[in-house]
Design a protein around this motif. Structure first.
Motif, PDB file in Angstrom:
ATOM      1  N   LYS A 146       0.824  -1.215   0.000  1.00 53.62           N
ATOM      2  CA  LYS A 146       0.000   0.000   0.000  1.00 53.62           C
ATOM      3  C   LYS A 146       0.853   1.258   0.000  1.00 53.62           C
ATOM      4  N   ALA A 147       2.067   1.170   0.467  1.00 53.50           N
ATOM      5  CA  ALA A 147       2.973   2.323   0.469  1.00 53.50           C
ATOM      6  C   ALA A 147       3.517   2.623  -0.929  1.00 53.50           C
ATOM      7  N   GLU A 148       3.256   1.735  -1.884  1.00 55.07           N
ATOM      8  CA  GLU A 148       3.762   1.875  -3.247  1.00 55.07           C
ATOM      9  C   GLU A 148       2.610   2.207  -4.202  1.00 55.07           C
ATOM     10  N   PRO A 149       2.552   3.426  -4.735  1.00 53.18           N
ATOM     11  CA  PRO A 149       1.456   3.799  -5.632  1.00 53.18           C
ATOM     12  C   PRO A 149       1.304   2.873  -6.844  1.00 53.18           C
ATOM     13  N   ASP A 150       2.412   2.338  -7.350  1.00 47.87           N
ATOM     14  CA  ASP A 150       2.336   1.451  -8.521  1.00 47.87           C
ATOM     15  C   ASP A 150       1.623   0.133  -8.221  1.00 47.87           C
ATOM     16  N   TRP A 151       1.432  -0.188  -6.968  1.00 47.59           N
ATOM     17  CA  TRP A 151       0.800  -1.443  -6.590  1.00 47.59           C
ATOM     18  C   TRP A 151      -0.660  -1.262  -6.180  1.00 47.59           C
ATOM     19  N   SER A 152      -1.209  -0.086  -6.414  1.00 50.74           N
ATOM     20  CA  SER A 152      -2.594   0.187  -6.010  1.00 50.74           C
ATOM     21  C   SER A 152      -3.608  -0.677  -6.753  1.00 50.74           C
ATOM     22  N   SER A 153      -3.253  -1.171  -7.933  1.00 54.33           N
ATOM     23  CA  SER A 153      -4.194  -2.040  -8.658  1.00 54.33           C
ATOM     24  C   SER A 153      -4.411  -3.361  -7.924  1.00 54.33           C
ATOM     25  N   PHE A 154      -3.507  -3.705  -7.021  1.00 53.99           N
ATOM     26  CA  PHE A 154      -3.659  -4.909  -6.204  1.00 53.99           C
ATOM     27  C   PHE A 154      -4.267  -4.596  -4.833  1.00 53.99           C
ATOM     28  N   THR A 155      -4.026  -3.393  -4.345  1.00 60.86           N
ATOM     29  CA  THR A 155      -4.394  -3.073  -2.959  1.00 60.86           C
ATOM     30  C   THR A 155      -5.606  -2.164  -2.834  1.00 60.86           C
ATOM     31  N   ASN A 156      -6.182  -1.716  -3.946  1.00 62.01           N
ATOM     32  CA  ASN A 156      -7.369  -0.867  -3.821  1.00 62.01           C
ATOM     33  C   ASN A 156      -8.554  -1.697  -3.347  1.00 62.01           C
ATOM     34  N   ALA A 157      -9.579  -1.037  -2.865  1.00 64.32           N
ATOM     35  CA  ALA A 157     -10.725  -1.718  -2.246  1.00 64.32           C
ATOM     36  C   ALA A 157     -11.390  -2.722  -3.180  1.00 64.32           C
ATOM     37  N   ASP A 158     -11.451  -2.419  -4.480  1.00 62.16           N
ATOM     38  CA  ASP A 158     -12.105  -3.324  -5.425  1.00 62.16           C
ATOM     39  C   ASP A 158     -11.311  -4.597  -5.688  1.00 62.16           C
ATOM     40  N   ALA A 159      -9.994  -4.529  -5.579  1.00 60.18           N
ATOM     41  CA  ALA A 159      -9.142  -5.667  -5.938  1.00 60.18           C
ATOM     42  C   ALA A 159      -8.598  -6.432  -4.742  1.00 60.18           C
ATOM     43  N   LEU A 160      -8.628  -5.846  -3.574  1.00 57.59           N
ATOM     44  CA  LEU A 160      -7.893  -6.395  -2.433  1.00 57.59           C
ATOM     45  C   LEU A 160      -8.287  -7.827  -2.077  1.00 57.59           C
TER      46      LEU A 160
ATOM     47  N   TYR B  71       5.020 -19.373 -14.135  1.00 58.93           N
ATOM     48  CA  TYR B  71       4.803 -18.034 -14.639  1.00 58.93           C
ATOM     49  C   TYR B  71       4.833 -17.062 -13.461  1.00 58.93           C
ATOM     50  N   VAL B  72       5.910 -16.305 -13.338  1.00 62.74           N
ATOM     51  CA  VAL B  72       6.048 -15.362 -12.239  1.00 62.74           C
ATOM     52  C   VAL B  72       5.198 -14.140 -12.584  1.00 62.74           C
ATOM     53  N   SER B  73       4.147 -13.977 -11.816  1.00 61.94           N
ATOM     54  CA  SER B  73       3.206 -12.894 -12.032  1.00 61.94           C
ATOM     55  C   SER B  73       3.675 -11.599 -11.375  1.00 61.94           C
ATOM     56  N   GLU B  74       4.152 -11.709 -10.147  1.00 63.38           N
ATOM     57  CA  GLU B  74       4.627 -10.535  -9.423  1.00 63.38           C
ATOM     58  C   GLU B  74       5.946 -10.843  -8.730  1.00 63.38           C
ATOM     59  N   LEU B  75       6.803  -9.862  -8.750  1.00 62.13           N
ATOM     60  CA  LEU B  75       8.069  -9.908  -8.016  1.00 62.13           C
ATOM     61  C   LEU B  75       8.264  -8.512  -7.457  1.00 62.13           C
ATOM     62  N   TYR B  76       8.318  -8.406  -6.152  1.00 68.73           N
ATOM     63  CA  TYR B  76       8.401  -7.089  -5.511  1.00 68.73           C
ATOM     64  C   TYR B  76       9.434  -7.119  -4.397  1.00 68.73           C
ATOM     65  N   ILE B  77      10.270  -6.095  -4.378  1.00 68.49           N
ATOM     66  CA  ILE B  77      11.207  -5.860  -3.284  1.00 68.49           C
ATOM     67  C   ILE B  77      11.005  -4.411  -2.847  1.00 68.49           C
ATOM     68  N   ALA B  78      10.818  -4.188  -1.554  1.00 64.19           N
ATOM     69  CA  ALA B  78      10.629  -2.837  -1.026  1.00 64.19           C
ATOM     70  C   ALA B  78      11.849  -1.978  -1.344  1.00 64.19           C
ATOM     71  N   PRO B  79      11.640  -0.693  -1.594  1.00 62.16           N
ATOM     72  CA  PRO B  79      12.745   0.176  -2.035  1.00 62.16           C
ATOM     73  C   PRO B  79      14.003   0.107  -1.166  1.00 62.16           C
ATOM     74  N   ARG B  80      13.868   0.068   0.130  1.00 68.86           N
ATOM     75  CA  ARG B  80      15.069   0.090   0.968  1.00 68.86           C
ATOM     76  C   ARG B  80      15.874  -1.205   0.929  1.00 68.86           C
ATOM     77  N   TYR B  81      15.290  -2.253   0.348  1.00 72.51           N
ATOM     78  CA  TYR B  81      15.970  -3.546   0.251  1.00 72.51           C
ATOM     79  C   TYR B  81      16.462  -3.853  -1.163  1.00 72.51           C
ATOM     80  N   ARG B  82      16.215  -2.970  -2.097  1.00 70.21           N
ATOM     81  CA  ARG B  82      16.591  -3.228  -3.490  1.00 70.21           C
ATOM     82  C   ARG B  82      18.107  -3.196  -3.679  1.00 70.21           C
ATOM     83  N   ASN B  83      18.541  -3.824  -4.748  1.00 67.73           N
ATOM     84  CA  ASN B  83      19.965  -3.890  -5.123  1.00 67.73           C
ATOM     85  C   ASN B  83      20.807  -4.652  -4.108  1.00 67.73           C
ATOM     86  N   GLN B  84      20.187  -5.610  -3.429  1.00 64.20           N
ATOM     87  CA  GLN B  84      20.905  -6.457  -2.481  1.00 64.20           C
ATOM     88  C   GLN B  84      20.785  -7.936  -2.841  1.00 64.20           C
TER      89      GLN B  84
END
Length: 125
Positions: free
Chosen positions: A20-34, A69-82
């Motif tokens: 929810k802290a990531e605007p690009d992921w709102s299509s998964f976390t909005n009330a209609d999709a959650l 088929y990997v549908s989603e892969l997400y790493i929080a910003p502070r953990y990226r590039n590790q």
């Protein structure tokens, strides 16, 4: 300490709050999709990456007799590039060594950087 776990309902609230802290992921976390998203996490092969007891990312994949088929892969910003995303991808491949892994994503440059080959409109691990 870093660990990869199979997702379960106990991870739900922490993962949803992270996304929810990531605007690009709102299509998964909005009330209609959650509710659909929560169900998809449970019905798919979903892995959680934890560091210091905090969820820092996840991978969700669909598995059938033809491939993974990997549908989603997400790493929080502070953990990226590790290397966390690479470790999640490695884990799903280890679980299904006889199947090809395909990455369904719009992050083409990232997967090219990792050396994965493009197969049509997806990448193969």
């Amino acid at each position: 300490m870093k660990s990869i776990f199979r997702y379960n309902k106990n991870h739900e609230s922490e993962l949803i709050e992270l996304l929810k802290a990531e605007p690009d992921w709102s299509s998964f976390t909005n009330a209609d999709a959650l509710d659909k998203f929560k169900n998809a996490l449970l019905c798919s092969q979903t892995y959680i990456y934890k560091s210091q007891d905090n969820i820092c990312g996840y991978l969700r994949a669909l598995v059938d007799g033809f491939g993974i088929y990997v549908s989603e892969l997400y790493i929080a910003p502070r953990y990226r590039n590790q290397g966390y995303a690479r470790e999640l991808l490695k884990r799903i491949k280890q679980e299904h060594q006889s199947l090809d892994v395909y990455l369904l994503s719009d992050e083409d440059l990232y997967y090219e950087k990792l050396g994965y080959k493009r197969v049509g409109s997806v990448f193969e691990l």
